[in-house]
Design a protein around this motif. Structure first.
Motif, mmCIF file in Angstrom:
data_model
loop_
_atom_site.group_PDB
_atom_site.id
_atom_site.type_symbol
_atom_site.label_atom_id
_atom_site.label_comp_id
_atom_site.label_asym_id
_atom_site.label_seq_id
_atom_site.Cartn_x
_atom_site.Cartn_y
_atom_site.Cartn_z
ATOM 1 N N TRP A 29 -3.118 -17.327 17.798
ATOM 2 C CA TRP A 29 -2.839 -18.469 18.684
ATOM 3 C C TRP A 29 -2.481 -19.701 17.832
ATOM 4 C CZ3 TRP A 29 -6.966 -20.409 22.789
ATOM 5 C CH2 TRP A 29 -6.413 -21.421 23.552
ATOM 6 N N LEU A 30 -3.310 -19.978 16.824
ATOM 7 C CA LEU A 30 -3.065 -21.139 15.949
ATOM 8 C C LEU A 30 -1.709 -21.016 15.258
ATOM 9 C CD1 LEU A 30 -6.586 -21.492 14.288
ATOM 10 C CD2 LEU A 30 -5.483 -23.214 15.712
ATOM 11 N N VAL B 68 -12.105 -20.133 10.210
ATOM 12 C CA VAL B 68 -12.162 -19.454 11.517
ATOM 13 C C VAL B 68 -12.879 -18.113 11.369
ATOM 14 C CG1 VAL B 68 -10.779 -18.385 13.350
ATOM 15 C CG2 VAL B 68 -10.112 -20.618 12.453
ATOM 16 N N ILE C 168 -14.281 -12.159 23.413
ATOM 17 C CA ILE C 168 -15.638 -12.629 23.071
ATOM 18 C C ILE C 168 -16.678 -11.774 23.780
ATOM 19 C CG2 ILE C 168 -17.256 -14.552 23.436
ATOM 20 C CD1 ILE C 168 -14.825 -16.403 22.829
ATOM 21 N N VAL D 56 -11.862 -11.377 17.474
ATOM 22 C CA VAL D 56 -11.865 -12.743 18.030
ATOM 23 C C VAL D 56 -11.133 -13.671 17.050
ATOM 24 C CG1 VAL D 56 -13.284 -14.669 18.819
ATOM 25 C CG2 VAL D 56 -14.045 -12.327 19.241
ATOM 26 N N MET E 4 1.095 -21.747 17.645
ATOM 27 C CA MET E 4 1.167 -23.196 17.908
ATOM 28 C C MET E 4 1.805 -23.893 16.711
ATOM 29 S SD MET E 4 -2.074 -24.618 20.014
ATOM 30 C CE MET E 4 -3.413 -24.040 19.072
ATOM 31 N N VAL F 271 -16.407 -17.296 13.299
ATOM 32 C CA VAL F 271 -16.490 -16.170 14.242
ATOM 33 C C VAL F 271 -17.634 -15.243 13.832
ATOM 34 C CG1 VAL F 271 -15.284 -14.063 14.969
ATOM 35 C CG2 VAL F 271 -14.090 -16.258 15.022
ATOM 36 N N ILE G 271 -7.670 -15.830 17.682
ATOM 37 C CA ILE G 271 -7.618 -17.297 17.526
ATOM 38 C C ILE G 271 -6.580 -17.665 16.467
ATOM 39 C CG2 ILE G 271 -8.928 -19.341 16.797
ATOM 40 C CD1 ILE G 271 -11.432 -18.028 18.029
ATOM 41 N N LEU H 83 -8.151 -22.986 6.510
ATOM 42 C CA LEU H 83 -8.330 -22.953 7.969
ATOM 43 C C LEU H 83 -8.601 -21.517 8.418
ATOM 44 C CD1 LEU H 83 -8.199 -24.105 10.840
ATOM 45 C CD2 LEU H 83 -5.721 -24.086 10.711
ATOM 46 N N SER I 292 -8.296 -14.563 23.963
ATOM 47 C CA SER I 292 -9.397 -15.008 23.102
ATOM 48 C C SER I 292 -10.724 -14.921 23.844
ATOM 49 C CB SER I 292 -9.166 -16.454 22.637
ATOM 50 O OG SER I 292 -7.985 -16.530 21.887
ATOM 51 N N LEU I 293 -10.749 -15.406 25.099
ATOM 52 C CA LEU I 293 -12.000 -15.378 25.873
ATOM 53 C C LEU I 293 -12.421 -13.938 26.158
ATOM 54 C CD1 LEU I 293 -11.411 -18.319 28.391
ATOM 55 C CD2 LEU I 293 -12.996 -18.287 26.480
ATOM 56 N N LEU J 235 -5.363 -17.943 25.565
ATOM 57 C CA LEU J 235 -6.722 -18.327 25.957
ATOM 58 C C LEU J 235 -7.442 -17.143 26.598
ATOM 59 C CD1 LEU J 235 -8.733 -20.639 26.134
ATOM 60 C CD2 LEU J 235 -7.701 -21.344 28.263
#
Lengths: 653, 63
Positions: free
Chosen positions: B31-32, B11, B56, B24, B35, B15, B28, B7, B52-53, B49
């Motif tokens: 974040w993963l 990613v 970018i 980036v 979670m 990216v 991500i 995984l 991450s945004l 979020l």
């Protein structure tokens, strides 16, 4: 990560109150077989096992919780406890379902990580392996392995997504989509095309502002230069006109007359304006009304300067002026109302007003100026000025006419410059005018253009922000989609290799290989396989997946051999001990044939448990039970040991 | 708890294919990972979020 299931304890549910131990010394028993006749509550027990481990019961509604209620012997709550061992450390979850208030509550005990905690709170390191999707992959029924090879169920893909947490990528995607929806709420323009359109308009407006500003600056400069030129020309004209001629003398004296008249007009104008500012002079009606007001104030004897004092003194009296006794209530009311009567400030104002009316209106001063006469004087002065201006123009024309060609040229040029200056001043006035009501890009009004520019800039900023968010969200979603596809592909490829390696050993005599893993498992060079082969591949895939990253999980299977023929049972019984560190099979007595014997010959040690409910029908079993190691509760019995396991012969309760 | 290595690799590659910087992928993956550990509140999600945004790079507004 090594997760072992040490046992569970159930109390107050549909299934019997029992404690099931799955330990071998201090460790989870490698193979355990829990025998329960159908109808004993095996499904209830498995569901509670899953729910207790995964924390999912807090999302259950009251009616679902009621489904677990003990219908034989009602208890207001049920408690299910699961004992785990995670990397050698104990971890216990206790689920309480309250049938009275329909609530599910958890308590987590983890000596190595926070002790006793309210709620379902596994240590972070183990959290991902205890989500509902994940737990379903190691606690399942015997048919699940078979479904892994059937395309219509997509179980292989679901299993990979759950075990490798690919669903987390979907969660990121959902969050990103929400951001975009939120960002575009109540906004009409969201596209690049829309942005380009408004950008072009903004550029046009800015260009127009620059052009007009430049033109205004130039016009002001031109006006200054032309006015200077006009002054020079006027000087030259003056010098060129015959200074001694009678016509010139006449012109000069008339000019002087005009000058004097202008002074007179200014004085008259000041006088008129002074009178206009006094309303009583403008109309007799206003005078009459003021006189009437003064008269009425006199009749009413207003202002009574002592009126407020009167009320103040009255409050100290015992009897009112009307003869009634001055009670406390009357005093309070009079005190309150007295504030509405005249105070000193109002009295002072009324007195001043009356004095002014006396002075300004009632006294008739014959020497005071009369507005009508002043206006008449002003009118005749203006008329006279008009005549003088005409005369001056005629004299000037004549003087020019009598002059030489050079003078005529000067005069022509002077007039041209005058017209040009007028034109330029009109342009500047247009540019400096107040904002127009309607927006039009071809306007000369700078204020309007600047207003339009600000609005266009605001829109650009708004759309730019929206498009920026869109671009970022799109990129993030694209990354997530690509990640998901790539991760699946990488994991499938890796799993195919791993599974095929294990299958070489597991199906030594009847080799079978996985060709690819898509929604389901695809076998190499064959469209179908025997039930035994299918289950072998399914179990191999599942255990390979579960053990990715060196992780170990217990495999808890409901009826592992029930749908199988004796031959297949032998194959599966042989396979299971080699697949996982801990296997827990929930069986019925008829599954023993083939499966248990095969399992026994391939496992070092098996932990046998037989559970049944205490009913009138099972009373007869108790004398034999007493001869074996057992735990008895009010409604159930759990008997340990191989002998009783094989002796027990009841498929249905 | 670490994420599945495939995984992580997926990613990072995705990216890179999108022409984005390694930061980036880092955000991500963080974040993963959070979670995965089950310690993510609503406020955390909003923050992840946003980070991450923000990381970018978009050139769509240049033309």
């Amino acid at each position: 990560m090594d997760i072992g299931l040490l046992g569970w304890c159930s109390e107050g549910f549909r299934c019997p109150d029992v404690k099931v131990d799955l330990v071998d010394g201090a460790f989870p028993s490698k193979v355990s077989l829990v025998q329960m006749p159908n109808g004993t509550g095996k499904t209830t027990m498995l569901n509670l096992l899953r729910a207790t481990m995964s924390g999912v019961a807090t999302s259950w509604d009251s009616s679902k919780i009621q489904d677990y209620k003990n219908i034989y012997d009602y208890s207001e709550k049920g408690v299910f406890t699961v004992f785990l061992q995670v990397d050698g450390q104990p971890l216990t979850f206790e689920l309480t379902l309250n049938f009275e208030d329909g609530a599910a509550r958890y308590v987590t005990t983890s000596p190595g990580s926070g002790g006793i905690k309210k709620g379902w709170a596994p240590p972070p390191s183990v959290h991902r392996f205890l989500t509902p999707n994940f737990v379903d992959l190691f606690i399942f029924d015997g048919e699940f392995a078979d479904r892994l090879l059937k395309d219509e169920y997509s179980e292989a893909e679901k299993a990979i997504d759950s075990l490798c947490q690919l669903y987390l990528l979907e969660e990121i995607k959902d969050e990103a989509t929400l951001v975009w929806e939120k960002a575009t709420q109540n906004k009409s323009t969201k596209t690049k095309q829309g942005l380009n359109k408004i950008k072009k308009r903004h550029a046009k407006i800015v260009k127009r502002i620059n052009e007009i500003s430049k033109a205004r600056k130039q016009a002001k400069r031109d006006i200054r230069e032309l006015e200077s030129e006009a002054t020079e020309l006027k000087k030259k004209i003056d010098e060129s006109i015959g200074k001694t001629s009678k016509l010139r003398e006449k012109y000069d004296s008339t000019k002087e007359e005009e000058h004097q008249l202008e002074k007179d007009i200014e004085l008259s104008l000041q006088g008129v304006m002074g009178l206009i500012r006094q309303p009583q002079v403008l109309t007799n009606q206003f005078c009459a009304d003021l006189k009437e007001l003064k008269h009425q104030l006199d009749v009413l004897k207003l202002p009574e300067s002592t009126s407020k004092q009167f009320f103040t003194e009255l409050l100290t009296e015992e009897v009112c002026i009307c003869g009634r006794p001055m009670t406390e209530a009357a005093k309070a009311e009079i005190g309150k109302k007295s504030k509405a009567y005249l105070g000193d400030e109002v009295s002072g104002f009324l007195n001043a007003l009356k004095a002014d009316i006396d002075m300004m209106v009632l006294e008739d001063d014959p020497s005071s100026p009369n507005l009508e006469e002043l206006i008449e004087d002003l009118d005749s002065s203006l008329l006279e000025k008009g005549k003088i201006e005409s005369l001056l123009r005629a004299l000037w024309d004549q003087l020019i006419k009598d002059g030489d060609d050079q003078l005529k040229l000067y005069e022509k040029k002077y007039e041209e410059i005058g017209l040009k200056i007028e034109e330029l001043k009109e342009f500047v006035a247009l540019v400096d005018a107040d904002s127009e009501e309607y927006d039009r890009i071809d306007t000369f009004c700078l204020k309007s253009l600047r207003k339009m520019e600000r609005e266009a800039a605001r829109k650009i900023s708004e759309i730019t922000g929206t498009i920026d968010v869109k671009a970022r969200v799109d990129t993030l979603i694209s990354i997530v989609d690509k990640s998901l596809a790539k991760a699946r592909e990488l994991i499938r490829d890796d799993l195919t290799v791993t599974c095929n390696e294990r299958l070489k050993t597991v199906l030594e005599r009847n080799p079978l290989q996985i060709d690819s893993i898509k929604n389901s498992l695809k076998l190499k060079n064959q469209s179908g396989a025997s039930v035994g082969q299918t289950l072998s591949v399914g179990y191999t895939f599942l255990t390979s997946l579960l053990h990715r990253g060196q992780h170990q999980f217990p495999l808890v299977v409901d009826s592992p051999a029930n749908p199988l023929s004796n031959e297949v049972r032998k194959e599966i019984g042989k396979l299971i001990p080699s697949l996982c560190n801990q296997f827990v099979g929930l069986t019925i007595s008829s599954e023993r044939v083939g499966f248990v014997t095969s399992l026994e010959s391939n496992a070092e040690k098996i932990n046998y448990v037989t559970i049944f409910r205490k009913t009138d029908g099972t009373k007869a079993l108790m004398p034999e039970v007493e001869r074996h190691e057992h735990v008895e509760s009010g409604n159930g019995v759990a008997v340990s040991g191989k002998d009783y396991y094989f002796m027990f012969d009841m498929d249905e309760e | 708890m670490s994420l599945d290595k495939e995984l992580e690799q997926a990613v990072i590659e995705a990216v890179e294919e999108e022409g984005q910087s390694a930061s980036v992928a880092k955000r991500i993956l963080h974040w993963l990972s959070e979670m995965s550990n089950g310690q993510v509140s609503r406020a955390d999600i909003d923050e992840f979020l946003k980070l991450s945004l923000d990381s970018i790079n978009v050139d769509c507004l240049e033309d």
